[in-house]
Design a protein around this motif. Structure first.
Motif, mmCIF file in Angstrom:
data_model
loop_
_atom_site.group_PDB
_atom_site.id
_atom_site.type_symbol
_atom_site.label_atom_id
_atom_site.label_comp_id
_atom_site.label_asym_id
_atom_site.label_seq_id
_atom_site.Cartn_x
_atom_site.Cartn_y
_atom_site.Cartn_z
ATOM 1 N N SER A 51 0.835 -1.205 0.000
ATOM 2 C CA SER A 51 0.000 0.000 0.000
ATOM 3 C C SER A 51 0.867 1.253 0.000
ATOM 4 C CB SER A 51 -0.952 0.008 1.199
ATOM 5 O OG SER A 51 -0.217 -0.194 2.371
ATOM 6 N N ARG A 52 2.054 1.134 0.603
ATOM 7 C CA ARG A 52 2.925 2.302 0.584
ATOM 8 C C ARG A 52 3.497 2.508 -0.819
ATOM 9 N NH1 ARG A 52 6.748 2.304 5.538
ATOM 10 N NH2 ARG A 52 4.798 2.608 6.647
ATOM 11 N N ARG A 53 3.808 1.376 -1.473
ATOM 12 C CA ARG A 53 4.409 1.476 -2.796
ATOM 13 C C ARG A 53 3.401 1.961 -3.834
ATOM 14 N NH1 ARG A 53 7.918 -3.734 -3.892
ATOM 15 N NH2 ARG A 53 5.838 -4.537 -3.665
ATOM 16 N N SER A 54 2.196 1.406 -3.801
ATOM 17 C CA SER A 54 1.214 1.886 -4.769
ATOM 18 C C SER A 54 -0.154 1.956 -4.106
ATOM 19 C CB SER A 54 1.191 0.990 -6.006
ATOM 20 O OG SER A 54 0.507 -0.174 -5.764
ATOM 21 N N PRO A 55 -0.442 3.128 -3.495
ATOM 22 C CA PRO A 55 -1.730 3.298 -2.811
ATOM 23 C C PRO A 55 -2.910 3.150 -3.763
ATOM 24 C CG PRO A 55 -0.452 5.352 -2.848
ATOM 25 C CD PRO A 55 0.420 4.283 -3.377
ATOM 26 N N THR A 56 -2.722 3.480 -5.051
ATOM 27 C CA THR A 56 -3.842 3.363 -5.989
ATOM 28 C C THR A 56 -4.327 1.930 -6.079
ATOM 29 O OG1 THR A 56 -2.244 3.179 -7.771
ATOM 30 C CG2 THR A 56 -3.249 5.325 -7.458
ATOM 31 N N SER A 57 -3.367 0.959 -6.032
ATOM 32 C CA SER A 57 -3.782 -0.428 -6.180
ATOM 33 C C SER A 57 -4.633 -0.860 -4.996
ATOM 34 C CB SER A 57 -2.557 -1.331 -6.327
ATOM 35 O OG SER A 57 -1.916 -1.475 -5.086
ATOM 36 N N VAL A 58 -4.360 -0.282 -3.827
ATOM 37 C CA VAL A 58 -5.166 -0.631 -2.655
ATOM 38 C C VAL A 58 -6.578 -0.067 -2.811
ATOM 39 C CG1 VAL A 58 -5.388 -0.377 -0.168
ATOM 40 C CG2 VAL A 58 -3.142 -0.750 -1.188
ATOM 41 N N ALA A 89 -21.875 3.336 -11.531
ATOM 42 C CA ALA A 89 -21.412 2.005 -11.105
ATOM 43 C C ALA A 89 -20.387 1.464 -12.093
ATOM 44 C CB ALA A 89 -22.604 1.047 -10.998
ATOM 45 N N LEU A 90 -20.677 1.634 -13.378
ATOM 46 C CA LEU A 90 -19.773 1.155 -14.427
ATOM 47 C C LEU A 90 -18.411 1.848 -14.325
ATOM 48 C CD1 LEU A 90 -19.511 -0.545 -17.059
ATOM 49 C CD2 LEU A 90 -20.200 1.494 -18.298
ATOM 50 N N ILE A 91 -18.464 3.177 -14.160
ATOM 51 C CA ILE A 91 -17.209 3.932 -14.051
ATOM 52 C C ILE A 91 -16.384 3.419 -12.888
ATOM 53 C CG2 ILE A 91 -16.252 6.190 -13.409
ATOM 54 C CD1 ILE A 91 -18.547 7.449 -15.038
ATOM 55 N N PHE A 92 -17.053 3.196 -11.752
ATOM 56 C CA PHE A 92 -16.298 2.756 -10.574
ATOM 57 C C PHE A 92 -15.702 1.370 -10.762
ATOM 58 C CE2 PHE A 92 -17.964 6.310 -8.133
ATOM 59 C CZ PHE A 92 -16.857 6.613 -7.365
ATOM 60 N N MET A 93 -16.451 0.470 -11.409
ATOM 61 C CA MET A 93 -15.899 -0.874 -11.579
ATOM 62 C C MET A 93 -14.694 -0.839 -12.521
ATOM 63 S SD MET A 93 -17.546 -4.488 -12.773
ATOM 64 C CE MET A 93 -18.099 -5.245 -11.272
ATOM 65 N N VAL A 94 -14.805 -0.103 -13.632
ATOM 66 C CA VAL A 94 -13.691 -0.007 -14.580
ATOM 67 C C VAL A 94 -12.494 0.643 -13.906
ATOM 68 C CG1 VAL A 94 -12.911 1.079 -16.716
ATOM 69 C CG2 VAL A 94 -15.166 0.027 -16.613
ATOM 70 N N LEU A 95 -12.781 1.718 -13.163
ATOM 71 C CA LEU A 95 -11.721 2.414 -12.437
ATOM 72 C C LEU A 95 -11.048 1.480 -11.431
ATOM 73 C CD1 LEU A 95 -10.826 5.435 -12.423
ATOM 74 C CD2 LEU A 95 -12.114 5.647 -10.286
ATOM 75 N N GLY A 96 -11.868 0.727 -10.704
ATOM 76 C CA GLY A 96 -11.331 -0.187 -9.698
ATOM 77 C C GLY A 96 -10.406 -1.217 -10.322
ATOM 78 N N PHE A 97 -10.877 -1.860 -11.398
ATOM 79 C CA PHE A 97 -10.049 -2.863 -12.078
ATOM 80 C C PHE A 97 -8.758 -2.229 -12.588
ATOM 81 C CE2 PHE A 97 -13.671 -5.952 -12.825
ATOM 82 C CZ PHE A 97 -13.041 -7.011 -12.198
ATOM 83 N N ASN A 98 -8.863 -1.021 -13.153
ATOM 84 C CA ASN A 98 -7.684 -0.375 -13.712
ATOM 85 C C ASN A 98 -6.658 -0.011 -12.642
ATOM 86 O OD1 ASN A 98 -7.530 -0.238 -16.517
ATOM 87 N ND2 ASN A 98 -9.203 1.250 -16.583
ATOM 88 N N MET A 99 -7.148 0.547 -11.539
ATOM 89 C CA MET A 99 -6.233 0.937 -10.467
ATOM 90 C C MET A 99 -5.568 -0.288 -9.863
ATOM 91 S SD MET A 99 -8.584 3.800 -8.672
ATOM 92 C CE MET A 99 -7.545 4.776 -7.622
ATOM 93 N N PHE A 100 -6.381 -1.330 -9.651
ATOM 94 C CA PHE A 100 -5.851 -2.571 -9.113
ATOM 95 C C PHE A 100 -4.819 -3.160 -10.078
ATOM 96 C CE2 PHE A 100 -6.630 -7.267 -8.394
ATOM 97 C CZ PHE A 100 -5.810 -7.332 -7.291
ATOM 98 N N GLY A 101 -5.157 -3.085 -11.362
ATOM 99 C CA GLY A 101 -4.265 -3.621 -12.390
ATOM 100 C C GLY A 101 -2.940 -2.887 -12.446
ATOM 101 N N ASP A 102 -3.001 -1.578 -12.290
ATOM 102 C CA ASP A 102 -1.774 -0.776 -12.279
ATOM 103 C C ASP A 102 -0.844 -1.222 -11.157
ATOM 104 O OD1 ASP A 102 -1.776 0.843 -14.407
ATOM 105 O OD2 ASP A 102 -1.927 2.724 -13.277
#
Lengths: 299, 326
Positions: A27-34, A271-284
């Motif tokens: 989480s410290r290295r990439s807070p977006t993924s968290v 809802a769609l935006i959040f799911m896509v955003l979530g997958f993308n941030m997690f993926g990053d």
């Protein structure tokens, strides 16, 4: 007995501490993924517990409550068929995962073996495979998906298969690149010398060493799958209303938008935006973590 | 005379460079025999084609021309599927033990793999056998559950050797097995190879650029230069009375163990020529201290020395003027 307990206790303690410190490190290295992970986790929770969380049946219509605005009774209002938008948005998360996960699995099953084989064999076989892959990639995928789904019929299975096949080239490329880097190391030659048949070289020796790049891509590709399946539904070619799929709901909502009945389309859109955003941030974050080429920046 | 286990005949390997399409003449007509229980040492500078010969012997590479007969059967033309069955008997140990082992496999699985592929042993029998093999290469059995990344270079090379001997092969190619190891570790591996040589009865092809290690383990020596064998013979004869000028200079460049020994060194000028642009005539003619005009016209044939056990390719040998004055 007491001794046994203290031993197991300290063991679990140290294990917890290990996992905990690892989570902190990530989480410290990439807070977006968290953040991405939390979003995906919440959607997963919604999808799993949808029947418990939905106040109404997502596909039963009430003719007395057509296009009612958000109220205490219907938080997100009702749509043109008198169905509860809140229930439909929650249920839609099931379609999001139901498309994203199988699609990525189809892509992996197609792309990874092809990438392994192309990279390992090289020469003409590699050329042939990569030219086909390139041919897929130069086509705008949305047009190709539209054409194929229109021709084969708009079932969920077809949408998953088409998107899965269209996205396989990404995995072919990623895996092939890693195999090319590994091909010269002598453990592959050792594998041949020991007498491994080609399939064992590919799947026992190359696969575990060449899969990181592809794993790192999965979440980002899931985001893409959610987005393109919603696009297909929005264009009226994918999943059809009244199925509570977000793309299809947005399409319905678009018709009412000009009359000021914004809630039908906006809530599934968010809802769609959040799911896509979530997958993308997690993926990053996943890529930072797993892809050795991207790891250099973050220590 | 007994039948050779393996007979390499006029082995030739030419590579074509990908962009410039030049022909690299890595190996040019190499012939030799290998016998069960005997070790052949192949020496040469880097770029002399040693590793390419080794890879052709175990059919990791197909020769451009020539043949490799293993127990009388030409394996250079066999399809890959048939070669795979021969892997029971044809094994190889690579130079760099750090990259020769799958980093995602535990040591035990690595050693067991040849048994899994070539025997009908059950998994518990394989496991027992793996421990037995580990002990025979003096590898601590505690290390069997580790991954290669957790082992030292010497331990890794022992794992590589263990894997190579797992199926009791008839022939093992060792491609510079000690040259990437520290000196202290190297001695241990050489001891182990000596032991294997006595215990297994396998024929070994020991490839090295280090004369000292070759001398320790070999019965027969082949000297390679630019893909040609320029001298071959029993180990003692080649080391005591080298016939070819190249072998003589190579041996004189080797440092003796005694620091006070008189050094009669003859150092060669320049580098080994490029195998893309081969000199005409004798391959050594560009650096030979004894070179004369007719060296540059035709490839000198191998000629017998004394009884023919030792042979070398130099046109001065019949005249007896082949000694480099050190």
């Amino acid at each position: 007995m007491a001794e046994f307990f203290t031993v197991t206790q300290s063991l679990t303690n140290s294990m917890f501490r290990k996992v905990f410190s690892k989570v902190i490190g990530i989480s410290r290295r990439s807070p977006t993924s968290v953040i991405g992970f939390v979003i995906i986790f919440i959607f997963g929770f919604l999808a799993l517990l949808a029947p418990l969380l939905m106040p109404y049946d997502p596909v039963s219509s009430d003719p007395n409550k057509i296009l009612n605005g958000p109220s205490l009774e219907h938080w997100f209002g009702t749509d043109g068929n008198g169905m509860d938008v809140f229930s439909r948005v929650i249920y839609g998360s099931r379609y999001g995962f139901g498309i994203a996960i199988p699609t990525v699995i189809v892509s992996l099953f197609l792309g990874v073996p092809l990438g392994l084989y192309a990279g390992y064999k090289g020469g003409n076989i590699d050329e042939a495979i990569m030219r086909v892959v390139d041919a897929f990639r130069v086509f705008p995928s949305i047009i190709l998906a539209l054409a194929v789904v229109a021709a084969t019929g708009p079932s969920l299975l077809n949408v998953v298969l088409v998107i899965g096949v269209l996205d396989a080239p990404i995995f072919v490329r990623v895996v092939r690149a890693e195999v090319l880097a590994l091909r010269s190391s002598s453990f592959i030659e050792s594998g041949i010398i020991v007498g491994n048949p080609t399939w064992r070289i590919l799947f026992v020796h190359l696969l575990p060493n060449a899969i990181q790049g592809a794993t790192a891509q999965t979440a980002v590709r899931a985001a893409w799958a959610v987005r393109i399946s919603a696009t297909l539904a929005f264009l009226g070619i994918g999943i059809q209303p009244p199925t509570p799929e977000w793309g299809a709901m947005i399409r319905q909502g678009a018709e009412f938008m000009i009359n000021g009945q914004w809630w039908v389309g906006i809530f599934p859109g968010v809802a769609l935006i959040f799911m896509v955003l979530g997958f993308n941030m997690f993926g990053d974050g996943l890529q930072d973590l797993l892809d050795p080429k991207r790891r250099s920046g973050a220590k | 005379m007994t039948e050779p286990l393996l007979r390499a005949k006029m082995l030739t390997k030419h590579f074509v460079t990908p962009r410039t399409a030049q022909t690299v003449k890595a190996v040019n007509g190499v012939s030799f025999d290998m016998f069960a229980g005997k070790t052949v040492g192949m020496v040469g500078e880097s770029g002399s084609g040693k590793s390419t010969v080794g890879r052709m012997v175990v059919r990791l590479l197909k020769p451009t021309q020539g043949s490799v007969a293993f127990r009388g059967q030409d394996i250079s033309l066999l399809p890959d599927r048939a070669v795979r069955r021969l892997r029971v008997d044809l094994q190889m140990v690579f130079q760099d033990p750090w990259s020769a082992l799958n980093p995602r496999m535990r040591v035990k699985r690595i050693i067991q793999e040849p048994l899994l592929l070539h025997s009908k042993l059950s998994s518990s029998e394989r496991s027992d056998r793996a421990e037995e093999i580990a002990r025979s290469v003096h590898l601590n059995t505690d290390l069997l559950t580790r991954f290669p990344g957790e082992l030292s270079g010497g331990q890794l090379q022992r794992v590589c050797i263990a894997r190579a001997i797992a199926t009791n092969p008839a022939l093992i190619v060792l491609d510079e097995p000690t040259s990437s190891l520290d000196l202290s570790v190297r001695a241990g591996i050489l001891d182990l190879l000596q032991e294997l040589r006595e215990n297994t009865g396998a024929a070994m092809l020991f490839i090295s650029h280090d004369l000292g290690t070759v001398r320790l383990v070999s019965d027969h020596i082949l000297v390679l230069y630019l893909g040609h064998i320029i001298e071959s013979g029993p180990m003692n004869k080649v080391f005591d009375e080298p016939a070819h000028p190249y072998t003589q200079t190579l041996l004189s460049a080797h440092l003796p163990a005694d620091p006070h020994a008189d050094l009669h060194r003859h150092l060669l000028d320049g580098e080994i020529p490029s195998p893309i642009d081969m000199p005409p005539g004798c391959p050594f003619s560009t650096r030979c201290p004894l070179v004369r005009e007719d060296c540059r016209t035709a490839l000198p044939p191998m000629v017998d020395i004394d009884d023919g056990a030792q042979r070398a390719a130099c046109i001065r040998i019949p005249e007896g003027t082949n000694q480099v004055n050190c």
